[in-house]
Enzyme design. Structure first.
Site, short mmCIF file in Angstrom:
data_model
loop_
_atom_site.label_atom_id
_atom_site.label_comp_id
_atom_site.label_asym_id
_atom_site.label_seq_id
_atom_site.Cartn_x
_atom_site.Cartn_y
_atom_site.Cartn_z
N HIS A 1 -23.08 25.47 -32.55
CA HIS A 1 -23.39 26.88 -32.31
C HIS A 1 -22.33 27.59 -31.47
O HIS A 1 -21.86 27.06 -30.47
CB HIS A 1 -24.76 27.08 -31.67
CG HIS A 1 -25.05 26.27 -30.46
ND1 HIS A 1 -26.27 26.34 -29.83
CD2 HIS A 1 -24.32 25.37 -29.77
CE1 HIS A 1 -26.26 25.52 -28.81
NE2 HIS A 1 -25.11 24.92 -28.74
N GLY A 2 -21.94 28.74 -31.93
CA GLY A 2 -21.04 29.57 -31.15
C GLY A 2 -19.57 29.24 -31.29
O GLY A 2 -18.74 29.84 -30.59
#
Lengths: 339, 339, 339
Positions: free
Chosen positions: C235-236
């Site tokens: 994520h991210g």
């Protein structure tokens, strides 16, 4: 939503204008105007100056930010509550899609939501509020507790037992055959994998991860343990409760993992060994023998992380070390060996 | 089932009461009353005292256990027969589920069992007794021999050729595009992957593993080779017969693996090199050059495992070594360099 | 096809008999009679003698082969054109299979081809010429540009945004939940993952790879970047354009990858760090801190590849080094320490 309402929900104290309207949530690295964010890590304290957000959750001891704030003991945990305020969980209609194939002998609990092209085998038993997204396949005799969520294309093989509030992410596979073979006179003979898998309450399994069934007996994932994408848990592993296993890690057959263990990404463990309670293992490590509880480990093979870090740092200096030994040998008048 | 009947099936000699009723199988680590287990590894011999099982399979030279026994040359292999007695393979009805989409030009052999939501493309040809579980997708022109088993959500891309008695576990992908690109004036250009994959007889591919098709020519997995979950075999690899490839291992494009090779978990191999017949490679190793037949290898890059183990053990002692060299330099009156 | 026609298509000059009929393509390692192959790598120049093909693409400076040739500046790139001549892309009929479940609020562009058992959620918007193979699941509000191709069993979670000419291979998962938890008084608390994923134009994602959505904000894969099978992007992460990420590599949360970066297979990166533009990282490396642009790195932790190669080579010589130091200590009359 007004800041004062948010403060009430998270049990915090407003600092500044509590009537400000908050429109959503954002991270302190990518702050968005009008949103609320949080500060938990001291290293981000420097970002507070001029932070363009509507409000911030702050720990009791942090310096005031230039924006309205809510003081709470644990801003990160409070922020989770706030995220859920703005993003309530998706409601799934309690219905069975007409394209789903559900065995007449399966028992679905109250409020079950079964998506398109789902297959539910004979004698499956699910608790209340199960959500089976598109393409999920539950083989015969799978049992799951309440609030079981299986994202698209999850497959659970026969006889697997699943507790309450378990979530399986897209493409996860639970109960696939273990990798067991015996060399025989006619080549490699497969050992039938007739054991099963138990996932206890509150377990979460990541996308495209695979949890193999035991050859005999049970592969077990303890209560509250979270497993990331593309992890491989081989047959007969027993993972204790409240452990975290990061992406692409693999445990060979019969590994025993304690309570509250943290394994970084791409860790590998040889089988039939024990990782003690609370042990933490750095990403990419290779575990080849028992690890004592509470330690921090790294390397291939995994050793105390301080020793491993020193060794790894020394790798850069190996040419230097050989040169220095050669020079000493010259001084001492000994012939350099093998050089 | 009476012990004497089991002994007759595995061709062993009863020691003790052959009339005892055996109710199932269990492992020597988790013995269950009334079941039969086996002893193959000397390290488990200490478990024999007081072993609470109904009976045990013993090698000819083992000390007697306190329970009835069957003496056989290879207890592990005989145990596989016994497991199959108690857990006969699941029979799949010879029928095509009404939700399956089977091309009118596909040819399914005798006794084919096609599950819900299966897709069989144009001109697919399968031998007898194929079992396609829920959600399997066979692209056009896939050919497979007799007793082909594809668990749920297996996908086989177009033109792949599969031998007899091949098993693909849940989510395995065979024939996906290889990762081939050429830098060009307009960015990165994809090289069409127009080769194929051949899986020879008795191959088994693990859950969510991926076997890419060749750019040109053929990716080949040899007869009797077994591949574990989440393994990646890149385009143009040729894996010989009777090899075992453990979970999460990856072979880069064009790797040639010999006969009877064993690769541990999370091994990686650079492409366009050869791993000789019978070579064994420790888990987590990185193969960067040809490996001679019959050797045992470990490390990144993979070297003779004895050398690698010594080197890995020395890692813990690097601080000590630097200290010792510094002390020698002090004695010799040379200035420590770079320290 | 005549060689002269091929030469015209790739803008090259015929050398020898341009009227020869070419029946297909093959590789220089496995040449097939009647086909055309190419020479790009000098190390294959020795294969030219007696090469049993119909013709060959040669760079301007290569010695003549014994067969008709086409001279071009970049034979590899020209060969891609030739492969496409012989293997034109499969045409997919512009139709929606009756077993597909397409939301009435979804908007499919011109020429969409939707295979069996596909699920397209509410408010999905696709550009022209989308091809969704069997079993693809697009969650609500997914948006994709023109010429979106999703192979069988691809799953894209809600709100993911996809550019033009993006290809997702079999079983790839885009937008699965990130692995985010906070320890709390009642065990481990899940952080809702309410961000999204953006795949820019010309991205390709390999079979069974997983790209997690951001906790907040966006996981982004830049224009023209190609990602291989079984890769994990947490994520991210923000991956820049025109990068290549080989199989089984994993990026932890918040990794920032520059433009034109190349990561080998089974690389791992710790999160919240930056890999500079044009950096290249050897297979199996573990990145634990920022990497400067343009460098070549290897090892765990990843360092300058020259340093790492020297260190890795020294591993084999550790026993020797200890022996030499011991001998020097004997000469100097100091007591060997810890030995």
């Amino acid at each position: 939503m007004r800041l004062s309402d948010i403060a009430a929900r998270v049990g915090g104290a407003v600092e500044g204008d509590g009537s400000v309207e908050i429109t959503g949530v954002s991270s302190i690295e990518e702050p968005q105007p009008g949103t609320i964010t949080f500060l938990s890590d001291r290293k981000h304290a420097q970002r507070l100056a001029g932070l363009a957000v509507g409000a911030i959750l702050l720990p009791p001891d942090a310096a005031p930010a230039g924006v309205p704030a809510i003081r709470v003991t644990n801003p990160h945990l409070a922020f989770v509550d706030v995220v859920e305020l703005f993003h309530p969980p998706v409601e799934h209609p309690a219905e069975i899609h007409p394209t789903a194939v559900v065995s007449p002998t399966a028992k679905l609990g109250f409020g079950a939501s079964v998506g398109p092209h789902v297959v539910v085998g004979d004698d499956v038993v699910l608790g209340d509020h199960a959500v089976l997204h598109a393409g999920v396949v539950l083989y015969p005799r799978v049992r799951a507790g309440n609030r079981f969520t299986a994202y698209a294309r999850v497959v659970v093989r026969e006889d697997v037992q699943i507790g309450d509030r378990v979530t399986l992410h897209v493409g996860a596979v639970v109960g696939s055959d273990g990798f067991g073979y015996v060399p025989g006179p006619e080549g490699i003979r497969k050992v039938p994998q007739v054991g099963t898998v138990v996932l206890e309450d509150d377990v979460e399994i990541g996308a495209n991860a695979t949890i193999d069934r035991a050859a005999l007996g049970t592969t077990r994932i303890g209560r509250g343990t979270k497993i990331d994408n593309l992890v491989m848990i081989a047959h007969g592993c027993v993972v204790g409760p409240y452990s975290l296993i990061a992406a692409q890690t693999g445990l060979a057959g019969g590994t025993v993992v304690g309570t509250g263990v943290q394994l970084g990404g791409q860790v590998g463990s040889a089988g039939h060994l024990t990782i003690g309670d609370g042990a933490r293992v750095a990403a990419k490590s290779g575990i080849s023998s028992d690890l004592a509880p509470g330690g921090i480990y790294g390397g291939i093979p995994a050793i105390d992380i301080i020793l491993w870090r020193r060794g790894a740092a020394a790798i850069k200096r190996m040419s230097e070390l050989f040169r220095r030994v050669r020079r000493l040998e010259g001084r001492a008048g000994v012939e350099p060996e093998g050089d």
